[in-house]
Write an enzyme that holds these catalytic residues in place. Sequence first.
Site, mmCIF file in Angstrom:
data_model
loop_
_atom_site.group_PDB
_atom_site.id
_atom_site.type_symbol
_atom_site.label_atom_id
_atom_site.label_comp_id
_atom_site.label_asym_id
_atom_site.label_seq_id
_atom_site.Cartn_x
_atom_site.Cartn_y
_atom_site.Cartn_z
ATOM 1 N N THR A 121 32.301 25.222 69.759
ATOM 2 C CA THR A 121 31.333 25.734 68.780
ATOM 3 C C THR A 121 30.590 24.544 68.183
ATOM 4 O O THR A 121 31.195 23.712 67.518
ATOM 5 C CB THR A 121 32.057 26.518 67.668
ATOM 6 N N LEU A 152 36.383 34.434 71.551
ATOM 7 C CA LEU A 152 37.757 34.957 71.536
ATOM 8 C C LEU A 152 38.423 34.820 70.166
ATOM 9 O O LEU A 152 38.163 33.891 69.411
ATOM 10 C CB LEU A 152 38.611 34.288 72.614
ATOM 11 N N LYS A 206 26.712 31.698 68.131
ATOM 12 C CA LYS A 206 28.148 31.620 67.840
ATOM 13 C C LYS A 206 28.388 31.433 66.340
ATOM 14 O O LYS A 206 29.179 32.146 65.720
ATOM 15 C CB LYS A 206 28.779 30.470 68.642
ATOM 16 N N GLY A 259 40.638 33.484 56.510
ATOM 17 C CA GLY A 259 41.128 32.128 56.705
ATOM 18 C C GLY A 259 40.984 31.759 58.165
ATOM 19 O O GLY A 259 40.166 32.330 58.886
ATOM 20 N N CYS A 262 38.255 28.884 62.101
ATOM 21 C CA CYS A 262 36.863 29.078 62.502
ATOM 22 C C CYS A 262 35.960 29.662 61.419
ATOM 23 O O CYS A 262 34.946 29.056 61.071
ATOM 24 C CB CYS A 262 36.825 29.963 63.741
ATOM 25 N N ARG A 329 46.328 27.136 60.107
ATOM 26 C CA ARG A 329 45.152 26.401 59.628
ATOM 27 C C ARG A 329 44.302 27.330 58.756
ATOM 28 O O ARG A 329 43.951 28.431 59.161
ATOM 29 C CB ARG A 329 44.347 25.864 60.809
HETATM 30 C C1 UGA Z 1 37.201 34.218 64.800
HETATM 31 C C2 UGA Z 1 36.232 35.234 65.432
HETATM 32 O O1 UGA Z 1 36.648 36.554 65.112
HETATM 33 C C3 UGA Z 1 36.146 35.063 66.947
HETATM 34 O O2 UGA Z 1 35.165 35.953 67.485
HETATM 35 C C4 UGA Z 1 35.750 33.615 67.259
HETATM 36 O O3 UGA Z 1 35.665 33.382 68.656
HETATM 37 C C5 UGA Z 1 36.794 32.687 66.650
HETATM 38 O O4 UGA Z 1 36.835 32.899 65.227
HETATM 39 C C6 UGA Z 1 36.370 31.270 66.950
HETATM 40 O O5 UGA Z 1 35.312 30.838 66.469
HETATM 41 O O6 UGA Z 1 37.041 30.600 67.746
HETATM 42 P P1 UGA Z 1 39.863 34.077 64.577
HETATM 43 O O7 UGA Z 1 39.670 32.757 63.910
HETATM 44 O O8 UGA Z 1 40.919 34.231 65.615
HETATM 45 O O9 UGA Z 1 38.502 34.536 65.303
HETATM 46 O O10 UGA Z 1 40.164 35.110 63.398
HETATM 47 P P2 UGA Z 1 39.616 36.543 62.950
HETATM 48 O O11 UGA Z 1 40.303 37.616 63.683
HETATM 49 O O12 UGA Z 1 38.123 36.551 62.960
HETATM 50 O O13 UGA Z 1 40.128 36.590 61.433
HETATM 51 C C7 UGA Z 1 39.657 35.616 60.501
HETATM 52 C C8 UGA Z 1 40.219 35.857 59.130
HETATM 53 O O14 UGA Z 1 39.614 36.993 58.534
HETATM 54 C C9 UGA Z 1 41.736 36.119 59.066
HETATM 55 O O15 UGA Z 1 42.292 35.365 57.994
HETATM 56 C C10 UGA Z 1 41.835 37.594 58.800
HETATM 57 O O16 UGA Z 1 43.013 37.967 58.119
HETATM 58 C C11 UGA Z 1 40.598 37.807 57.930
HETATM 59 N N1 UGA Z 1 40.101 39.195 57.894
HETATM 60 C C12 UGA Z 1 39.727 39.821 59.038
HETATM 61 C C13 UGA Z 1 39.991 39.844 56.669
HETATM 62 O O17 UGA Z 1 40.302 39.275 55.594
HETATM 63 N N2 UGA Z 1 39.498 41.119 56.637
HETATM 64 C C14 UGA Z 1 39.130 41.774 57.774
HETATM 65 O O18 UGA Z 1 38.690 42.928 57.669
HETATM 66 C C15 UGA Z 1 39.240 41.114 58.997
#
Ligand code: UGA
Length: 438
Positions: A121, A152, A206, A259, A262, A329
């Site tokens: 990214t 992902l 992205k 959190g 990313c 992280r």
């Molecule tokens: C995120 C993106 O969703 C991916 O599409 C992207 O590829 C990735 O970053 C990246 O840039 O590599 P990820 O970091 O695995 O993926 O986590 P998420 O599933 O997006 O969740 C992020 C945070 O949001 C978590 O702390 C989760 O608990 C929180 N969250 C999620 C909420 O507080 N509320 C929600 O409704 C959904």
Amino acid sequence: MRIAVIGTGHVGLVTGVALASLGHEVVGTDANPERVALLSGGTAPFREPGLDDLLHEGMQSGGLRFAASIAEAVEGAAVVMICVGRPPAGLGDTSLVAVESAVRDLARHAAQGVVVVVKSTVPPGTTARIEHVIRLERPDLDFAIVSSPEFLREGHAIEDTLEPDRLVAGSDSERGFAAIRELYAPLLVGGRRLIETDPRSAELSKLASNAFLALKISYANALARVAERSGADVTQVTRIVGADTRIGPAFLGAGLGYGGYCLPKDVVTLEQLAHRLGYEFGLLREATRVNDEALDSVARKVEEALWNLEGKRVALFGLAFKAGTDDVRGAPALGLARRLLSEGADVVGWDPMAGQAAKQEVPELQLAREAWEAAAGAHCVVICAEWPEIVELDLSKLRSLMAYPVVVDGRNFLDPRQVRDAGLTYVSVGRGQETESG
Ligand code: UGA
């Protein structure tokens, strides 16, 4: 196709094993020699559903191996994928040092005709800079370059890679597009298509996607603050709002806030990028502020429930930044732990996967091997991540073990009635009625 993957973090390793499973011949490498040694022995350096199986299958079939150097990995490769990590924003331009260093190395050793694919990214314009560095480093090299960002999610990384919502290629070169079409050919089925565009739009897409997900979450958290004050229930509100197909139900979960490695970083990166370009993206600054406020709000609920924190024992259930991963992280649970510790509480944490990693980050955190051990003698349990194991807990047993019967649900994860029926005081996020009824 013979593919080299530089960087074996979540993006690089998952991409590598997935491409090997599609029949490509993949060689991965990493700047960290210990990681290469671990992978060469068939062990993944992090937990991800399905990863171990694909790693073993790839290595057994001979389609996947790991090399100690970029020189060895890129030798004879038709495609070289850059999946090098980028330290958190705030470090300014230094955060792309690892990318540049990998590029210089690969330029010196890549085969003629190679297609370089940037999956890290990166801010718009980085692919152009990489192209420039390769030309300076190796003027005689015939190559094409493509930006192909990865979307992902941790915890779903394999399925997101093998069944992506979208595949993106940003290039100025027909040869670059052709290589990506061939690379992803097994995935371009059932109406799924490759979105072909220019490199800068691909790069920006992205950051824009992650920042939009963060905006949705912050919107839900800001609504939670209004719901708490107005007597509404934010989970009902977002259920109704999300039923509009133009909006969608995903990422409207209010709670402790977003959190991870990313979302927080990419929101800040995009905001700073806009600032450098002369545009104030205040919307993103506000998303970060609301996210900080979400954590603060849950911490206040704990304080409110326990009065003085000095000498109180608080148990945190779920230490990873979200369920399904051992990654801590940017984990909201650790932010909360630090705050409660600074106010004099004893904080004990339990997580099905991320306990050790959390302890390394916050050494003052006591670690419990199981939920019951964490709950024993606790004045409050805080739910910080949506692990399915938490829903399966016997709530009456939980009540009997705790010193005070207080559950603060930082993810609106449990069924309020069930928790209350077990004789526990239930405090959640954005449910105004609940505050009134106590
Ligand atoms: C995120 C993106 O969703 C991916 O599409 C992207 O590829 C990735 O970053 C990246 O840039 O590599 P990820 O970091 O695995 O993926 O986590 P998420 O599933 O997006 O969740 C992020 C945070 O949001 C978590 O702390 C989760 O608990 C929180 N969250 C999620 C909420 O507080 N509320 C929600 O409704 C959904």
